[in-house]
Design an enzyme around this catalytic site. Structure first.
Site, mmCIF file in Angstrom:
data_model
loop_
_atom_site.group_PDB
_atom_site.id
_atom_site.type_symbol
_atom_site.label_atom_id
_atom_site.label_comp_id
_atom_site.label_asym_id
_atom_site.label_seq_id
_atom_site.Cartn_x
_atom_site.Cartn_y
_atom_site.Cartn_z
ATOM 1 N N ASP A 23 45.252 16.254 -42.861
ATOM 2 C CA ASP A 23 44.892 15.408 -44.026
ATOM 3 C C ASP A 23 43.584 15.966 -44.252
ATOM 4 O O ASP A 23 42.865 16.371 -43.472
ATOM 5 C CB ASP A 23 45.062 13.950 -43.676
ATOM 6 N N ARG A 54 37.376 3.782 -52.714
ATOM 7 C CA ARG A 54 38.495 4.354 -51.804
ATOM 8 C C ARG A 54 39.812 3.635 -52.217
ATOM 9 O O ARG A 54 41.075 4.122 -52.314
ATOM 10 C CB ARG A 54 38.099 4.601 -50.453
ATOM 11 N N ASN A 132 46.447 15.123 -50.727
ATOM 12 C CA ASN A 132 46.498 14.538 -52.014
ATOM 13 C C ASN A 132 45.725 15.241 -53.054
ATOM 14 O O ASN A 132 45.840 15.270 -54.175
ATOM 15 C CB ASN A 132 46.233 12.865 -52.125
HETATM 16 C C1 LAC Z 1 44.279 13.059 -48.693
HETATM 17 C C2 LAC Z 1 43.613 11.800 -48.877
HETATM 18 C C3 LAC Z 1 44.147 10.990 -49.707
HETATM 19 O O1 LAC Z 1 45.389 13.252 -48.867
HETATM 20 O O2 LAC Z 1 43.268 11.359 -47.459
HETATM 21 O O3 LAC Z 1 43.296 14.220 -48.393
#
Ligand code: LAC
Length: 245
Positions: A23, A54, A132
């Site tokens: 992530d 956030r 994301n």
């Molecule tokens: C990502 C966030 C949402 O996907 O944590 O990088």
């Protein structure tokens, strides 16, 4: 409960996984710095402001995915920023809001990340980001941080126009790497992302920063609780036994 080591779980090279994806925001990039930017903009309220921003950002991403109303994460981030500012009654100059809008892109890399990535690669593991974040922001982050030399893949949800934890996003990693889910490790500091990735079938290492944070009760298999230092052995030498109960 610990189970006996099962050699059949290990593939070529004795590894339990062939690829590990990370992530981005809050994991490879440290989210703590967001509060510093927010503190500069709203002295005395930095933590509250960053947390609200956030929370709205995530909420809007999940709503948009459920509604089938995708816009990229940069857009979601600005919407969430404006809503957080209004909700908290902050009076910010337009130039401050513009500067804050790119704060996620400027977050620093977690200090232990490079060593962890190097260790994984020296074990022959493919490495990547699965975020994301928009393709554009991801490209900027990679150019700024030099993470490129430690990564094989940089995958943005823009390709599927849905946000994590939608399974379509995690599937991107399988498609790009050609590796089945059970042989992919996933590293995240976000509990909701750990739940989504574990439910999809990845071997998940959750970098839980605060032990009081509960794992979301959504029926997902429990991830392993990891640190940057332990994640290599947890994922690569994983033998099927549970290390945290
Ligand atoms: C990502 C966030 C949402 O996907 O944590 O990088």
């Amino acid at each position: 409960m610990a189970r006996a080591k099962d050699a059949s779980k290990h593939g070529p090279g004795g590894r339990a996984v062939d690829a590990v994806y990370f992530d981005l925001f809050g994991t490879l990039l440290e989210l703590a710095a967001l509060a510093d930017d927010c503190e500069t903009a709203a002295p005395g309220r930095g933590h509250e402001f960053a947390a609200r921003w956030r929370m709205r950002q995530l909420e809007f991403s999940w709503l948009r995915t459920t509604m089938g109303a995708f816009v990229d994460f940069d857009h979601v981030t600005v919407d969430a920023l404006e809503v957080a500012v209004a909700e908290l009654g902050l009076e910010l100059a337009p130039a401050t809001v513009v500067r804050l809008a790119s704060a996620f892109e400027r977050l620093p890399v977690a200090p232990a990340a490079a060593v962890a990535l190097e260790r994984l690669r020296s074990s022959g593991v493919r490495t990547g980001i699965l975020t994301n974040g928009s393709k554009r922001t991801l490209a900027r982050v990679i150019a700024r941080t030099g993470l490129e030399r430690l990564l094989d893949d940089a995958l943005s949800v823009d390709a599927v126009r849905r946000f994590k934890p939608d399974p379509a996003v995690y599937r991107l990693a399988c498609e790009k790497s050609g590796v089945e889910a059970a042989r992919i490790g996933f590293v995240t500091a976000n509990g909701w992302d750990a739940a989504g990735a574990a439910s999809f079938g990845f071997r998940v290492a959750w970098l839980r920063s605060d032990p009081s944070v509960p794992f979301p009760r959504v029926g997902a298999p429990s991830p392993a609780i990891a640190t940057w230092e332990s994640l290599h052995d947890l994922l690569v030498s994983y033998d099927g036994s549970t290390t945290n109960t």
